[in-house]
Design a protein around this motif. Structure first.
Motif, PDB file in Angstrom:
ATOM      1  N   ARG A  73       0.802  -1.102  -0.077  1.00 27.43           N
ATOM      2  CA  ARG A  73      -0.309   0.269  -0.139  1.00 27.43           C
ATOM      3  C   ARG A  73       0.937   0.911  -0.102  1.00 27.43           C
ATOM      4  NH1 ARG A  73      -2.871  -4.020   1.103  1.00 27.43           N
ATOM      5  NH2 ARG A  73      -4.901  -3.769   1.828  1.00 27.43           N
ATOM      6  N   SER A  76       1.962   1.507  -3.412  1.00 34.13           N
ATOM      7  CA  SER A  76       0.516   2.157  -4.649  1.00 34.13           C
ATOM      8  C   SER A  76       0.141   3.785  -3.493  1.00 34.13           C
ATOM      9  CB  SER A  76      -0.511   1.487  -4.750  1.00 34.13           C
ATOM     10  OG  SER A  76      -0.961   1.280  -3.734  1.00 34.13           O
ATOM     11  N   LEU A  78      -1.506   4.344  -0.748  1.00 34.96           N
ATOM     12  CA  LEU A  78      -2.268   4.163  -0.541  1.00 34.96           C
ATOM     13  C   LEU A  78      -2.844   5.003   0.612  1.00 34.96           C
ATOM     14  CD1 LEU A  78      -4.233   1.113  -1.650  1.00 34.96           C
ATOM     15  CD2 LEU A  78      -5.264   2.794  -2.224  1.00 34.96           C
ATOM     16  N   ARG A 105      -2.416   6.517 -11.159  1.00 39.00           N
ATOM     17  CA  ARG A 105      -2.954   4.819 -10.764  1.00 39.00           C
ATOM     18  C   ARG A 105      -4.066   5.184 -12.198  1.00 39.00           C
ATOM     19  NH1 ARG A 105      -5.475   6.771  -4.737  1.00 39.00           N
ATOM     20  NH2 ARG A 105      -3.153   6.329  -3.547  1.00 39.00           N
ATOM     21  N   MET A 109      -1.485   1.714 -13.181  1.00 38.25           N
ATOM     22  CA  MET A 109      -0.783   1.227 -11.538  1.00 38.25           C
ATOM     23  C   MET A 109      -2.468   0.435 -11.807  1.00 38.25           C
ATOM     24  SD  MET A 109       0.405   2.923  -8.992  1.00 38.25           S
ATOM     25  CE  MET A 109       2.040   3.254  -8.528  1.00 38.25           C
ATOM     26  N   GLY A 110      -2.993  -0.916 -11.135  1.00 38.11           N
ATOM     27  CA  GLY A 110      -3.606  -1.634 -11.414  1.00 38.11           C
ATOM     28  C   GLY A 110      -3.669  -2.749  -9.620  1.00 38.11           C
ATOM     29  N   MET A 111      -4.621  -3.024  -9.176  1.00 32.93           N
ATOM     30  CA  MET A 111      -4.488  -3.967  -7.951  1.00 32.93           C
ATOM     31  C   MET A 111      -5.459  -5.117  -7.400  1.00 32.93           C
ATOM     32  SD  MET A 111      -3.383  -2.047  -4.480  1.00 32.93           S
ATOM     33  CE  MET A 111      -3.249  -3.204  -2.817  1.00 32.93           C
ATOM     34  N   PHE A 113      -7.375  -7.383  -5.163  1.00 30.80           N
ATOM     35  CA  PHE A 113      -7.363  -7.143  -3.658  1.00 30.80           C
ATOM     36  C   PHE A 113      -7.573  -8.346  -3.063  1.00 30.80           C
ATOM     37  CE2 PHE A 113      -7.929  -3.421  -4.774  1.00 30.80           C
ATOM     38  CZ  PHE A 113      -7.534  -2.358  -3.404  1.00 30.80           C
ATOM     39  N   GLN A 114      -7.406  -8.825  -1.614  1.00 27.94           N
ATOM     40  CA  GLN A 114      -7.938 -10.655  -1.609  1.00 27.94           C
ATOM     41  C   GLN A 114      -9.213 -10.768  -1.204  1.00 27.94           C
ATOM     42  OE1 GLN A 114      -6.659 -10.448   2.734  1.00 27.94           O
ATOM     43  NE2 GLN A 114      -7.605 -12.921   3.214  1.00 27.94           N
ATOM     44  N   GLY A 117     -12.773  -5.989  -3.456  1.00 28.15           N
ATOM     45  CA  GLY A 117     -13.208  -4.663  -3.077  1.00 28.15           C
ATOM     46  C   GLY A 117     -14.089  -4.750  -4.619  1.00 28.15           C
ATOM     47  N   PRO A 131     -12.841   1.305 -13.927  1.00 23.99           N
ATOM     48  CA  PRO A 131     -11.534   2.515 -13.966  1.00 23.99           C
ATOM     49  C   PRO A 131     -11.400   3.146 -15.210  1.00 23.99           C
ATOM     50  CG  PRO A 131     -10.750   0.194 -13.212  1.00 23.99           C
ATOM     51  CD  PRO A 131     -12.049   0.057 -13.713  1.00 23.99           C
ATOM     52  N   ARG A 178     -10.356  -6.096 -13.943  1.00 24.16           N
ATOM     53  CA  ARG A 178     -10.521  -4.734 -13.603  1.00 24.16           C
ATOM     54  C   ARG A 178      -9.566  -3.987 -13.211  1.00 24.16           C
ATOM     55  NH1 ARG A 178     -13.217  -2.844  -8.230  1.00 24.16           N
ATOM     56  NH2 ARG A 178     -11.278  -4.064  -6.995  1.00 24.16           N
ATOM     57  N   PHE A 188      -0.143  -4.617  -8.780  1.00 23.83           N
ATOM     58  CA  PHE A 188       0.441  -5.084  -7.809  1.00 23.83           C
ATOM     59  C   PHE A 188      -1.105  -6.452  -6.994  1.00 23.83           C
ATOM     60  CE2 PHE A 188       1.600  -0.933  -7.162  1.00 23.83           C
ATOM     61  CZ  PHE A 188       2.615  -0.818  -6.680  1.00 23.83           C
ATOM     62  N   ASP A 190      -2.515  -8.171  -3.907  1.00 26.86           N
ATOM     63  CA  ASP A 190      -2.487  -8.638  -1.968  1.00 26.86           C
ATOM     64  C   ASP A 190      -3.468  -9.765  -2.270  1.00 26.86           C
ATOM     65  OD1 ASP A 190      -2.467  -7.841   0.680  1.00 26.86           O
ATOM     66  OD2 ASP A 190      -3.986  -6.425   0.174  1.00 26.86           O
TER      67      ASP A 190
END
Lengths: 341, 655
Positions: A73, A76, A78, A105, A109-111, A113-114, A117, A131, A178, A188, A190
């Motif tokens: 985080r 990125s 965050l 972003r 960047m792309g992320m 999540f566990q 989200g 996005p 996404r 990224f 996570d």
């Protein structure tokens, strides 16, 4: 592979949580996690210096509370870091204005999540296109692109479904789609597969490796699962109490754990599945090498039969192009295969 | 991560009454015992020591109103509101204003209501919504109900918008929230008369004032729910929004608000229900509609017609509640690809078709347009006869007469006299002791201080009558509601229907509860207490059941395996576990009671409510505000003590 051209570099990054972290951080340097905690602060990231090369897949591995999620985080932004600097693609992350950060972003960047989200009020198509919508692409364009990535992650035909109508694995495919919609340079993830059942997790890992091969992005992948890390990584950074214990290729980590903590992780690992011929190759200086070479990306386990039948003391190792990269000591390889006596 | 945590009742050593509380209580007792020899000074605050709050407040209001020119601002707002009110009034009951289209035929309204019902809750909701409007038309109360609904149609959206914006601000700026929360707490405990008078003075008499009072009354829960919902948005959803490159506005519009949908819609439900409750009460400032009609019918003891109006109000309440709740839980469902647009918007088209169709039919069939007096099905006078016959029945008459006599002579009057006899200081110290016991010196100061303020206003005796009415009603309600709740909680089969009944009963506007009370006991103290009693029993039962049903299954199994009998299980496991929840029910019962006791003023009580009602006639804004604050402060004291206790207890239990 090893950070020739770093796209992300973290230099002495600190992230402290507590009352007044900015003024405390100077005195925290050199202190252990425990000492800092006794002063009333939590050192989520403690003096981390790490580089991620372009196109590299770095896995950050650690148990819960080790600071791995905080670190990603920070990369990125965050979360704002307390001290140190993070350079992403030549820009100092902390010096960016809000507008520049949003721009970064939106383009790079792309992320993932566990727990995915996803926005519950949007269907798959609109979640994936989110996005693109944020950066103001017109409806037709973003639909086109969203359908493309949805197809890429294998969710064709589910475009109109809402997140709650999908299984966990499918929801994470939406999350992946996404994060890829804007064609980011840096990806990224996570703990993307931690919330999934073991069988699905395995399937998603294969899927991930397939995407990785196709897209060739720079990836920072967070996990608490050591096997997952070994399976996916170019390099692994193992974290404990906010600091990086060791950052190296899987072969090296298994063969030469830097600390006792890392060694404990490697204990139960079947090393012959992890270690490659490349990892065992030594400079040829003076060793008599002859005969056919073994491929550098073969694991010791894959070479097992040959190792047992061989008579040569040193085997030449060659990469995919047939170029000699070094020589492998047969006894050393056999020790890994059979366990040292 | 996956290990399930089993809630355990931790062993907490029984603490003796904290020292401070014991001392405060001892002082209170000493003062009470010494009452006969106490100088008058310590029994009541003497007149000369009472500051002229009323004049101060009046002067302050006058200053704000005239010198600061707030009146011009409010008049401007009322002009806007009036325009909207005229539009809804024209459409719903044909008030002679722009757009000069109304009134809409009742069939058209009922048809659209039915389709809306179907959209959120299939046939059951369609039947409820359509049926309610059909009932209203057939029973001959169309115009009354539409007068009421035309105000809600403006007040509820206004309260929603204002509440949403305040909620967003409260979530965004913690300082604003810190300042807002106490104001909201006071607003939620202020008696409704205190909403009405300023509304009348600052906004014009009639629907505008009613609308403003309704809006102000309905805002607090919307603010709280919005802020709560926004705070609860999952961190990963927020992060996903940021990583998608959202600007601040995009975050709010596309990430936060949609993710807080459930809480915001619960807020909408509350706004609608509070609007209805308040709009009925605006009868007291002469707003026409169902409330006004009910008030005049009850005053002239026309029980049959009152009953019918009661049914109408209840039906409207249940319909609005169920439909808005169904909307809360309704989740989006996808259409298969390639579904044509008329398939996707089928219900919208049906609603439109039904609406236009009914308007066309109404041009040719008068009965589909409006049901006139000749055709209405009201049975008012017949029901009246039946009710009177039943009540004249000797046993029932004897029973109610005995109950009335017993309650008045043996319970209520002695209790009232005792409360009035106690020195003010003694009461203040008792509450301070209670405050100390639950929350230490701070709570003691707060509880004692609030009552001290009441004493200093000079309305102590009136306030004590209000307090006595509230307490006796709540005690009776507890005596009935708690055992019933425990009984119902024993089986799931019993608990569910009882909860459903409680849930439904809680949606009724409070005014409704006066109807059976007046039917049974006539117009007197006992019927006031009876009305409060029914009103307050509902939350007590509901939270008792919910508290007991929420006891974890493992805990009960553990008790069974330890060889507990049914009653041991109840007293040693279920009740200790349920107490914090039951306390919330108790608190709600007291808050309801404070609300109800003020409404009952029109029956002829002698408490603060009566005085409050008088201020309406005399436009005494200062006095009105002081009286209102007395009620609010007493209610807040109980609220603080009970909620504080419940919170501590929850922490101890680890839930």
């Amino acid at each position: 592979m090893s950070a020739a051209e770093p796209i992300i570099s973290c230099r002495n990054v600190w992230k402290l949580f507590g009352q007044k972290p900015e003024s405390f951080v100077a005195s925290a340097k050199g202190k252990s996690f425990e000492e800092i905690r006794r002063a009333g602060y939590i050192a989520a990231v403690r003096d981390v210096s790490i580089e991620v090369g372009r196109g590299e897949l770095l896995v950050v591995m650690g148990l819960s509370g080790s600071g791995k999620s905080t670190l990603v985080r920070c990369m990125s932004r965050l979360i704002d870091i307390t001290d140190g600097e993070i350079i992403v693609d030549g820009q100092n992350l902390m010096s960016l204005s809000e507008k520049e950060l949003i721009g970064l972003r939106r383009r790079k960047m792309g992320m993932v999540f566990q727990s995915f989200g996803l926005l519950p009020n949007r269907n798959v198509l609109d979640n994936v296109a989110f996005p693109l919508e944020m950066r103001g692409q017109d409806r037709h364009d973003r639909r086109e692109r969203a359908l493309e990535v949805i197809k890429l992650v294998g969710l064709e035909g589910r475009e109109e479904y809402f997140p709650r109508e999908l299984s966990g694995g499918q929801q994470q495919r939406v999350g992946i789609a996404r994060s890829l919609a804007i064609e980011p340079d840096i990806w990224f993830l996570d703990e993307p597969f931690s919330a999934l059942d073991p069988l699905i997790r395995r399937e998603m890992q294969d899927e991930f490796l397939r995407l990785r091969g196709m897209l060739g992005k720079t990836i920072v992948f967070i996990t608490h699962d050591f096997d997952e890390a070994l399976r996916l990584a170019d390099r692994i950074a193992i974290m404990k109490d906010g600091a990086v214990e060791q950052c190296d290729t899987p072969d090296k980590i298994v063969l030469k754990p830097a600390t006792e903590y890392v060694r404990k992780f490697t204990e139960d690992v079947e090393k012959s599945r992890v270690v490659h011929a490349r990892g065992l190759a030594q400079p040829i200086n003076g060793h008599a090498v002859e005969g056919p070479a073994v491929p550098a990306n073969a694991t010791v386990l894959q070479l097992a039969r040959q190792l047992v039948n061989e008579r040569r003391e040193y085997l030449p190792v060659a990469d995919a192009g047939g170029k000699l990269v070094g020589a492998m000591n047969r006894q050393e390889a056999l020790d890994i295969l059979l366990g040292s006596a | 991560m996956s290990d399930t945590t089993v809630p355990v009742i931790r062993a907490v050593p029984e603490r003796a009454l904290p020292g401070g509380a014991a001392i405060l209580l001892a002082v209170a007792l000493a003062l009470a015992v010494a009452r006969p020899v106490l100088p008058e000074l310590l029994v009541r605050v003497p007149d000369w020591a009472i500051p002229p709050y009323q004049d101060w407040m009046q002067a302050l209001f006058d200053f704000i109103k005239d010198d600061l020119g707030l009146i011009h601002v409010t008049r401007a707002i009322s002009a806007i509101l009036e325009w909207f009110l005229d539009v809804t009034a024209n459409l719903l009951y044909g008030k002679n204003r722009w757009p000069y289209l109304g009134p809409l035929p009742w069939t058209a309204v009922a048809a659209v209501a039915a389709v809306v019902g179907y959209a959120v809750g299939r046939w059951r909701m369609a039947l409820l919504a359509g049926g309610t409007f059909a009932w209203i038309a057939l029973i001959g109360q169309w115009d009354l109900a539409m007068q009421t609904l035309s105000v809600i149609a403006v007040a509820a959206p206004t309260a929603f918008m204002v509440g949403l914006i305040l909620g967003i601000l409260a979530w965004k700026f913690p300082r604003f929230e810190a300042a807002l929360l106490p104001i909201l707490a006071v607003l939620q405990t202020l008696p409704f008369f205190t909403y009405l008078l300023p509304a009348v003075i600052f906004f014009k008499v009639g629907p505008t004032a009613g609308c403003v009072a309704t809006v102000v009354y309905a805002i607090p829960p919307m603010v709280l729910m919005t802020a709560l919902g926004l705070k609860k948005v999952a961190s990963e959803v927020i992060e996903a929004g940021h990583m998608s490159g959202s600007t601040r506005w995009q975050m709010l519009r596309h990430v936060y608000l949609p993710s807080a949908r459930t809480e915001i819609l619960v807020g909408v439900n509350q706004v609608i229900m509070l609007s209805l409750a308040m709009v009925v009460l605006t009868a007291f400032i002469g707003m026409p509609g169902l409330g006004a009609k009910l008030l005049s019918l009850m005053n002239s003891l026309k029980l049959g017609r009152s009953f019918e109006i009661g049914v109408t109000i209840v039906l409207i309440a249940v319909t609005l509640d169920r439909i808005s709740k169904a909307w809360v839980v309704k989740q989006p469902v996808h259409f298969e690809r390639g579904t044509p647009w008329w398939e996707r918007n089928r219900l919208l088209l049906i609603a439109l078709g039904a609406f236009v169709g009914c308007i066309l039919i109404a041009q040719f069939v008068p009965l589909a347009n409006e049901i006139d007096r000749k055709h209405e099905l009201s049975m008012g006078s017949e029901i009246d006869t039946v009710i009177r016959a039943v009540l004249a029945n000797e046993t029932i008459d004897a029973a109610t007469a005995w109950l009335r006599g017993f309650l008045t002579v043996s319970v209520l009057i002695p209790f009232r006299d005792a409360v009035l006899w106690l020195p003010s200081l003694s009461v203040i110290f008792i509450l301070a002791a209670a405050g100390y016991a639950v929350g230490g010196p701070r709570s003691a100061l707060l509880a004692g201080g609030f009552f001290a303020i009441v004493a200093l206003t000079g309305w102590w005796d009136r306030a004590m009558i209000t307090l006595y009415t509230v307490l006796s009603a709540v005690v009776i309600a507890a005596a009935v509601g708690l055992p019933l709740g425990m009984l119902a909680a024993r089986r799931k089969k019993w608990a569910q229907p009882v909860l459903l009944i409680c849930d439904t009963a809680q949606t009724f506007p409070s005014f409704i509860y006066l109807i059976p009370a007046i039917m049974l006991f006539g117009v007197n103290d006992v019927s006031v207490i009876f009305a409060i009693f029914i009103f307050a029993t509902v939350p007590l039962m509901r939270y008792t059941i919910e508290g007991i049903r929420a006891v974890p299954e493992e805990l009960l199994e553990a008790a069974d395996m330890s060889g507990a009998t049914r009653s041991q299980k109840l007293w040693k496991v279920q009740i200790p576990f349920a107490l914090p929840t039951m306390a919330i029910g108790f608190n709600q019962a007291i808050m309801f009671a404070f609300f109800m006791v003020i409404i009952a003023a029109f029956i002829g009580t002698q408490d603060l409510g009566q005085e409050l009602q008088r201020t309406l006639a005399g436009n005494q804004l200062g006095k009105n505000f002081v009286l209102g604050m007395c009620v609010a402060l007493m209610a807040l004291t109980f609220d603080h003590i009970i909620m504080r206790w419940s919170a501590t207890r929850r922490k101890v239990l680890g839930v």
